[in-house]
Design a protein around this motif. Structure first.
Motif, PDB file in Angstrom:
ATOM      1  N   VAL A  26       0.875  -1.166   0.000  1.00 19.56           N
ATOM      2  CA  VAL A  26       0.000   0.000   0.000  1.00 19.56           C
ATOM      3  C   VAL A  26       0.914   1.218   0.000  1.00 19.56           C
ATOM      4  O   VAL A  26       1.780   1.342   0.871  1.00 19.56           O
ATOM      5  N   VAL A  27       0.743   2.087  -0.981  1.00 19.07           N
ATOM      6  CA  VAL A  27       1.552   3.299  -1.054  1.00 19.07           C
ATOM      7  C   VAL A  27       0.721   4.461  -0.514  1.00 19.07           C
ATOM      8  O   VAL A  27      -0.355   4.740  -1.025  1.00 19.07           O
ATOM      9  N   ARG A  28       1.227   5.102   0.507  1.00 19.25           N
ATOM     10  CA  ARG A  28       0.550   6.239   1.131  1.00 19.25           C
ATOM     11  C   ARG A  28       0.974   7.531   0.442  1.00 19.25           C
ATOM     12  O   ARG A  28       2.046   7.626  -0.135  1.00 19.25           O
ATOM     13  N   ASP A  29       0.116   8.539   0.553  1.00 18.02           N
ATOM     14  CA  ASP A  29       0.410   9.842  -0.024  1.00 18.02           C
ATOM     15  C   ASP A  29       1.697  10.414   0.553  1.00 18.02           C
ATOM     16  O   ASP A  29       2.098  10.090   1.675  1.00 18.02           O
ATOM     17  N   VAL A  30       2.308  11.285  -0.216  1.00 20.58           N
ATOM     18  CA  VAL A  30       3.556  11.921   0.193  1.00 20.58           C
ATOM     19  C   VAL A  30       3.331  12.781   1.432  1.00 20.58           C
ATOM     20  O   VAL A  30       2.397  13.583   1.495  1.00 20.58           O
ATOM     21  N   VAL A  31       4.180  12.566   2.430  1.00 18.91           N
ATOM     22  CA  VAL A  31       4.185  13.377   3.644  1.00 18.91           C
ATOM     23  C   VAL A  31       5.630  13.792   3.893  1.00 18.91           C
ATOM     24  O   VAL A  31       6.525  12.939   3.919  1.00 18.91           O
ATOM     25  N   ALA A  32       5.854  15.070   4.059  1.00 23.58           N
ATOM     26  CA  ALA A  32       7.191  15.610   4.349  1.00 23.58           C
ATOM     27  C   ALA A  32       8.232  15.156   3.326  1.00 23.58           C
ATOM     28  O   ALA A  32       9.380  14.901   3.670  1.00 23.58           O
ATOM     29  N   GLY A  33       7.809  15.004   2.065  1.00 22.45           N
ATOM     30  CA  GLY A  33       8.744  14.672   1.007  1.00 22.45           C
ATOM     31  C   GLY A  33       9.031  13.194   0.815  1.00 22.45           C
ATOM     32  O   GLY A  33       9.935  12.834   0.071  1.00 22.45           O
ATOM     33  N   TYR A  34       8.260  12.322   1.494  1.00 25.59           N
ATOM     34  CA  TYR A  34       8.488  10.879   1.394  1.00 25.59           C
ATOM     35  C   TYR A  34       7.201  10.136   1.080  1.00 25.59           C
ATOM     36  O   TYR A  34       6.135  10.485   1.587  1.00 25.59           O
ATOM     37  N   ASN A  35       7.316   9.090   0.264  1.00 28.44           N
ATOM     38  CA  ASN A  35       6.235   8.126   0.072  1.00 28.44           C
ATOM     39  C   ASN A  35       6.419   7.043   1.128  1.00 28.44           C
ATOM     40  O   ASN A  35       7.548   6.646   1.417  1.00 28.44           O
ATOM     41  N   LEU A  36       5.328   6.567   1.688  1.00 28.62           N
ATOM     42  CA  LEU A  36       5.380   5.440   2.614  1.00 28.62           C
ATOM     43  C   LEU A  36       4.831   4.219   1.889  1.00 28.62           C
ATOM     44  O   LEU A  36       3.696   4.227   1.407  1.00 28.62           O
ATOM     45  N   ILE A  37       5.664   3.190   1.798  1.00 31.16           N
ATOM     46  CA  ILE A  37       5.245   1.921   1.197  1.00 31.16           C
ATOM     47  C   ILE A  37       5.055   0.937   2.340  1.00 31.16           C
ATOM     48  O   ILE A  37       6.005   0.599   3.038  1.00 31.16           O
ATOM     49  N   GLU A  38       3.816   0.516   2.534  1.00 30.67           N
ATOM     50  CA  GLU A  38       3.489  -0.387   3.645  1.00 30.67           C
ATOM     51  C   GLU A  38       3.236  -1.803   3.136  1.00 30.67           C
ATOM     52  O   GLU A  38       2.820  -2.003   2.000  1.00 30.67           O
ATOM     53  N   PHE A  39       3.465  -2.776   4.023  1.00 31.82           N
ATOM     54  CA  PHE A  39       3.207  -4.180   3.717  1.00 31.82           C
ATOM     55  C   PHE A  39       2.890  -4.903   5.020  1.00 31.82           C
ATOM     56  O   PHE A  39       3.228  -4.429   6.099  1.00 31.82           O
ATOM     57  N   HIS A  40       2.215  -6.072   4.914  1.00 34.06           N
ATOM     58  CA  HIS A  40       1.818  -6.813   6.117  1.00 34.06           C
ATOM     59  C   HIS A  40       2.901  -7.765   6.598  1.00 34.06           C
ATOM     60  O   HIS A  40       3.482  -7.561   7.644  1.00 34.06           O
ATOM     61  N   GLU A  41       3.155  -8.811   5.894  1.00 34.52           N
ATOM     62  CA  GLU A  41       4.062  -9.862   6.362  1.00 34.52           C
ATOM     63  C   GLU A  41       5.451  -9.727   5.749  1.00 34.52           C
ATOM     64  O   GLU A  41       6.425  -9.525   6.452  1.00 34.52           O
TER      65      GLU A  41
END
Length: 89
Positions: A26-41
């Protein structure tokens, strides 16, 4: 969820685009110049699928990681969630 931060610059955009296509990410919107790429396991990213050169590839985790590296070679990056009782899942 675990995840890692990727600097929002054109050099890293192919990595973010590859993560958007991965159903495990899951790619989150840019915050403070960074993309957050999340994953579960666990996730595995193939460098060739991203089109990144080695210099950029080896810098892809410099934004920070909430998880652990289980493999990081010139071709593959495998990340997993932390294994500690007090870490969020």
């Amino acid at each position: 969820m675990s995840g890692f931060y990727v600097l929002d610059v054109p050099d890293f955009r192919p990595l973010v685009d590859a993560a958007r296509r991965d159903p495990l990410c899951v790619v989150r919107d840019v915050v403070a110049g960074y993309n957050l790429i999340e994953f579960h396991e666990e996730i595995e990213i193939d460098r060739m699928a991203t089109g990144l050169g080695e210099a950029v590839w080896f810098g892809c985790l410099t934004g920070g990681l909430d998880g652990r590296i289980t493999l990081f070679t010139s071709q593959k990056l495998r990340l997993a969630r932390p294994i500690c009782p007090s870490c969020p899942t």
